[in-house]
Motif scaffolding. Structure first.
Motif, PDB file in Angstrom:
ATOM      1  N   GLY A  70      26.941 -35.348 -63.290  1.00  0.00           N
ATOM      2  CA  GLY A  70      27.627 -35.161 -64.399  1.00  0.00           C
ATOM      3  C   GLY A  70      28.734 -36.278 -64.370  1.00  0.00           C
ATOM      4  O   GLY A  70      29.056 -36.899 -63.377  1.00  0.00           O
ATOM      5  N   GLY A  71      29.527 -36.221 -65.395  1.00  0.00           N
ATOM      6  CA  GLY A  71      30.561 -37.297 -65.541  1.00  0.00           C
ATOM      7  C   GLY A  71      31.889 -36.806 -64.565  1.00  0.00           C
ATOM      8  O   GLY A  71      32.651 -37.860 -64.299  1.00  0.00           O
ATOM      9  N   LYS A  72      31.839 -35.764 -64.317  1.00  0.00           N
ATOM     10  CA  LYS A  72      32.968 -35.203 -63.297  1.00  0.00           C
ATOM     11  C   LYS A  72      32.598 -35.039 -61.874  1.00  0.00           C
ATOM     12  O   LYS A  72      33.390 -35.004 -60.789  1.00  0.00           O
ATOM     13  CB  LYS A  72      33.591 -33.904 -63.979  1.00  0.00           C
ATOM     14  CG  LYS A  72      34.383 -33.930 -65.249  1.00  0.00           C
ATOM     15  CD  LYS A  72      34.623 -32.955 -65.841  1.00  0.00           C
ATOM     16  CE  LYS A  72      35.484 -33.073 -67.152  1.00  0.00           C
ATOM     17  NZ  LYS A  72      36.135 -31.749 -67.767  1.00  0.00           N
ATOM     18  N   ASN A  73      31.387 -34.324 -61.813  1.00  0.00           N
ATOM     19  CA  ASN A  73      30.890 -33.860 -60.378  1.00  0.00           C
ATOM     20  C   ASN A  73      29.272 -34.224 -60.602  1.00  0.00           C
ATOM     21  O   ASN A  73      28.838 -34.365 -61.374  1.00  0.00           O
ATOM     22  CB  ASN A  73      31.239 -32.401 -60.186  1.00  0.00           C
ATOM     23  CG  ASN A  73      32.465 -32.288 -60.368  1.00  0.00           C
ATOM     24  OD1 ASN A  73      33.482 -32.377 -59.176  1.00  0.00           O
ATOM     25  ND2 ASN A  73      32.832 -31.481 -61.252  1.00  0.00           N
ATOM     26  N   SER A  74      28.918 -34.209 -59.403  1.00  0.00           N
ATOM     27  CA  SER A  74      27.370 -33.968 -58.880  1.00  0.00           C
ATOM     28  C   SER A  74      26.992 -32.789 -58.684  1.00  0.00           C
ATOM     29  O   SER A  74      27.649 -31.877 -57.837  1.00  0.00           O
ATOM     30  CB  SER A  74      26.721 -34.825 -57.989  1.00  0.00           C
ATOM     31  OG  SER A  74      27.055 -36.235 -58.095  1.00  0.00           O
ATOM     32  N   TYR A  75      25.945 -32.068 -59.138  1.00  0.00           N
ATOM     33  CA  TYR A  75      25.707 -30.481 -59.066  1.00  0.00           C
ATOM     34  C   TYR A  75      24.125 -30.556 -58.534  1.00  0.00           C
ATOM     35  O   TYR A  75      23.116 -30.958 -59.113  1.00  0.00           O
ATOM     36  CB  TYR A  75      25.378 -29.882 -60.362  1.00  0.00           C
ATOM     37  CG  TYR A  75      26.712 -29.993 -61.114  1.00  0.00           C
ATOM     38  CD1 TYR A  75      27.907 -29.424 -60.924  1.00  0.00           C
ATOM     39  CD2 TYR A  75      26.948 -31.137 -62.162  1.00  0.00           C
ATOM     40  CE1 TYR A  75      29.207 -29.521 -61.344  1.00  0.00           C
ATOM     41  CE2 TYR A  75      28.257 -31.259 -62.882  1.00  0.00           C
ATOM     42  CZ  TYR A  75      29.167 -30.421 -62.501  1.00  0.00           C
ATOM     43  OH  TYR A  75      30.458 -30.466 -63.029  1.00  0.00           O
ATOM     44  N   ILE A  76      24.223 -30.380 -57.022  1.00  0.00           N
ATOM     45  CA  ILE A  76      22.754 -30.681 -56.464  1.00  0.00           C
ATOM     46  C   ILE A  76      22.035 -29.194 -56.221  1.00  0.00           C
ATOM     47  O   ILE A  76      22.794 -28.275 -55.583  1.00  0.00           O
ATOM     48  CB  ILE A  76      23.216 -31.062 -55.021  1.00  0.00           C
ATOM     49  CG1 ILE A  76      23.832 -32.567 -55.105  1.00  0.00           C
ATOM     50  CG2 ILE A  76      21.747 -31.370 -54.190  1.00  0.00           C
ATOM     51  CD1 ILE A  76      24.086 -33.116 -53.649  1.00  0.00           C
ATOM     52  N   LEU A  77      21.285 -29.229 -56.996  1.00  0.00           N
ATOM     53  CA  LEU A  77      20.022 -28.015 -56.837  1.00  0.00           C
ATOM     54  C   LEU A  77      19.496 -27.885 -55.437  1.00  0.00           C
ATOM     55  O   LEU A  77      18.666 -28.666 -55.408  1.00  0.00           O
ATOM     56  CB  LEU A  77      19.299 -27.880 -58.029  1.00  0.00           C
ATOM     57  CG  LEU A  77      19.713 -28.010 -59.614  1.00  0.00           C
ATOM     58  CD1 LEU A  77      18.714 -28.105 -60.529  1.00  0.00           C
ATOM     59  CD2 LEU A  77      20.880 -26.937 -59.825  1.00  0.00           C
ATOM     60  N   THR A  78      19.715 -26.998 -54.810  1.00  0.00           N
ATOM     61  CA  THR A  78      19.309 -26.322 -53.681  1.00  0.00           C
ATOM     62  C   THR A  78      18.174 -25.567 -53.767  1.00  0.00           C
ATOM     63  O   THR A  78      17.114 -25.392 -52.847  1.00  0.00           O
ATOM     64  CB  THR A  78      20.080 -25.973 -52.298  1.00  0.00           C
ATOM     65  OG1 THR A  78      20.739 -24.797 -52.817  1.00  0.00           O
ATOM     66  CG2 THR A  78      21.304 -27.242 -52.131  1.00  0.00           C
ATOM     67  N   GLN A  79      18.204 -24.835 -54.919  1.00  0.00           N
ATOM     68  CA  GLN A  79      17.118 -23.869 -55.196  1.00  0.00           C
ATOM     69  C   GLN A  79      16.770 -24.042 -56.647  1.00  0.00           C
ATOM     70  O   GLN A  79      17.448 -24.286 -57.454  1.00  0.00           O
ATOM     71  CB  GLN A  79      17.350 -22.204 -54.856  1.00  0.00           C
ATOM     72  CG  GLN A  79      17.513 -21.969 -53.644  1.00  0.00           C
ATOM     73  CD  GLN A  79      18.131 -20.523 -53.354  1.00  0.00           C
ATOM     74  OE1 GLN A  79      17.852 -19.625 -54.106  1.00  0.00           O
ATOM     75  NE2 GLN A  79      18.847 -20.348 -52.418  1.00  0.00           N
ATOM     76  N   GLY A  80      15.274 -23.990 -56.984  1.00  0.00           N
ATOM     77  CA  GLY A  80      14.960 -24.036 -58.457  1.00  0.00           C
ATOM     78  C   GLY A  80      14.636 -25.469 -58.841  1.00  0.00           C
ATOM     79  O   GLY A  80      13.896 -25.813 -59.903  1.00  0.00           O
ATOM     80  N   GLY A  81      15.014 -26.493 -58.242  1.00  0.00           N
ATOM     81  CA  GLY A  81      14.812 -27.948 -58.525  1.00  0.00           C
ATOM     82  C   GLY A  81      13.473 -28.385 -58.468  1.00  0.00           C
ATOM     83  O   GLY A  81      13.034 -29.078 -59.280  1.00  0.00           O
ATOM     84  N   GLY A  82      12.944 -27.712 -57.551  1.00  0.00           N
ATOM     85  CA  GLY A  82      11.315 -28.343 -57.295  1.00  0.00           C
ATOM     86  C   GLY A  82      10.663 -27.737 -58.461  1.00  0.00           C
ATOM     87  O   GLY A  82       9.644 -28.440 -58.949  1.00  0.00           O
ATOM     88  N   GLN A  83      10.982 -26.533 -58.812  1.00  0.00           N
ATOM     89  CA  GLN A  83      10.056 -25.986 -60.064  1.00  0.00           C
ATOM     90  C   GLN A  83      10.372 -26.764 -61.331  1.00  0.00           C
ATOM     91  O   GLN A  83       9.687 -27.180 -62.187  1.00  0.00           O
ATOM     92  CB  GLN A  83      10.167 -24.420 -60.318  1.00  0.00           C
ATOM     93  CG  GLN A  83       9.435 -23.752 -61.530  1.00  0.00           C
ATOM     94  CD  GLN A  83       9.995 -22.449 -61.618  1.00  0.00           C
ATOM     95  OE1 GLN A  83      10.658 -21.799 -60.864  1.00  0.00           O
ATOM     96  NE2 GLN A  83       9.030 -21.702 -62.399  1.00  0.00           N
ATOM     97  N   PHE A  84      11.781 -27.033 -61.643  1.00  0.00           N
ATOM     98  CA  PHE A  84      12.131 -27.882 -62.632  1.00  0.00           C
ATOM     99  C   PHE A  84      11.414 -28.915 -62.676  1.00  0.00           C
ATOM    100  O   PHE A  84      10.884 -29.575 -63.887  1.00  0.00           O
ATOM    101  CB  PHE A  84      13.522 -28.179 -62.634  1.00  0.00           C
ATOM    102  CG  PHE A  84      13.998 -29.135 -63.716  1.00  0.00           C
ATOM    103  CD1 PHE A  84      14.191 -28.792 -65.114  1.00  0.00           C
ATOM    104  CD2 PHE A  84      14.575 -30.323 -63.217  1.00  0.00           C
ATOM    105  CE1 PHE A  84      14.760 -29.479 -66.089  1.00  0.00           C
ATOM    106  CE2 PHE A  84      15.225 -31.298 -64.223  1.00  0.00           C
ATOM    107  CZ  PHE A  84      15.140 -30.730 -65.600  1.00  0.00           C
ATOM    108  N   VAL A  85      11.384 -30.057 -61.558  1.00  0.00           N
ATOM    109  CA  VAL A  85      10.670 -31.296 -61.655  1.00  0.00           C
ATOM    110  C   VAL A  85       9.325 -30.902 -61.875  1.00  0.00           C
ATOM    111  O   VAL A  85       8.471 -31.706 -62.507  1.00  0.00           O
ATOM    112  CB  VAL A  85      10.835 -31.809 -60.088  1.00  0.00           C
ATOM    113  CG1 VAL A  85       9.943 -33.202 -60.076  1.00  0.00           C
ATOM    114  CG2 VAL A  85      12.258 -32.142 -60.061  1.00  0.00           C
ATOM    115  N   ARG A  86       8.624 -30.057 -61.436  1.00  0.00           N
ATOM    116  CA  ARG A  86       7.285 -29.640 -61.529  1.00  0.00           C
ATOM    117  C   ARG A  86       6.892 -29.437 -63.052  1.00  0.00           C
ATOM    118  O   ARG A  86       5.956 -29.929 -63.613  1.00  0.00           O
ATOM    119  CB  ARG A  86       6.716 -28.326 -60.580  1.00  0.00           C
ATOM    120  CG  ARG A  86       5.282 -28.111 -60.767  1.00  0.00           C
ATOM    121  CD  ARG A  86       5.115 -27.373 -59.444  1.00  0.00           C
ATOM    122  NE  ARG A  86       5.654 -25.899 -59.635  1.00  0.00           N
ATOM    123  CZ  ARG A  86       6.732 -25.858 -58.737  1.00  0.00           C
ATOM    124  NH1 ARG A  86       6.936 -26.528 -57.450  1.00  0.00           N
ATOM    125  NH2 ARG A  86       7.190 -24.537 -58.538  1.00  0.00           N
TER     126      ARG A  86
END
Length: 236
Positions: A70-86
């Motif tokens: 994001g423009g203000k912060n980075s939001y690191i997904l520790t859960q659910g990110g793998g499914q989103f990429v898939r």
């Protein structure tokens, strides 16, 4: 007459709580002259610059973590990110729709957040294969075809991906991301909120809005956008 007055007071109290909406609810304690309010507080509102992954492994975080830069912060997904990429790598991105902004809850405002990514996939029925259906089942899709879809002989599937993550500072290479990547055709926003209960006397004024707290020991990182370029097409 007294009973009528009591009814009017009850109705007036209920009405005033209804007008307050979901942002703040109030409970008055008549004996002490105090009241308790529960408020939804927006901690940050941000705009997505890119979807990607950390350029380097981060201690205590999954190796497959996904970054919403994001423009203000980075939001690191520790859960659910793998499914989103898939989903965005296996499905045709031109058929993917994300119509709602990302809204996360940070219950303790401690740098951790949770939320849901609402994603839909729509395709002509004649083009949906058995393999497609198997993929939808494996990834928890629900059939959510609308009447408009039916008129076009299309079928829609909804994915509600549970997400959890941590807040990091804005990416080190943000200027490079902004200059090298084609911006999203539609602004996509991220917001994080918390709820707060406070007890006040009639003379106590409400405090100011809280600021978003970063994950402890979080440091700025570089973000690699590949292989998630398909995410750009979702917003076209």
């Amino acid at each position: 007459m007294l009973q009528t007055i009591k009814k009017s007071l009850v109705i007036g109290t209920v009405a005033s709580l209804g007008l307050a909406g979901c942002a703040t609810s109030t409970l008055m304690k008549k004996e002490t002259g105090t009241y308790t309010s529960t408020s939804r507080i927006n901690l940050v509102e941000d705009t997505v610059i890119a979807f990607g992954k950390p350029a380097q492994a981060l201690p205590n975080l999954p190796i497959d973590s996904v970054v919403i830069a994001g423009g203000k912060n980075s939001y690191i997904l520790t859960q659910g990110g793998g499914q989103f990429v898939r989903l965005i790598t296996k499905l045709d991105p031109k058929n993917i729709q994300i119509n709602k902004d990302l809204t996360f809850n940070s219950a303790l405002n401690d740098g951790n957040f949770t939320g849901t990514l609402p994603l839909t996939y729509v395709k002509l029925q004649q083009d949906i294969s058995k393999k497609d259906l198997e993929f939808f089942i494996q990834n928890g899709a629900e059939e959510c075809t609308t009447s408009s879809d039916k008129r076009m002989d299309a079928q829609r599937f909804c994915f509600n991906i549970p997400l959890a993550g941590v807040v990091y500072p804005v990416a080190n290479n943000m200027s490079t991301l902004q200059s090298s990547m084609q911006p999203l055709s539609k602004p996509y926003r991220v917001s994080i909120y918390t709820t707060e209960s406070q007890t006040h006397s009639r003379q106590t004024a409400k405090g100011g809005l809280q600021k978003l707290v970063l994950f402890p020991f979080a440091v700025a990182i570089d973000v690699i956008t590949l292989p998630f370029q398909a995410a750009q097409k979702i917003f076209e």
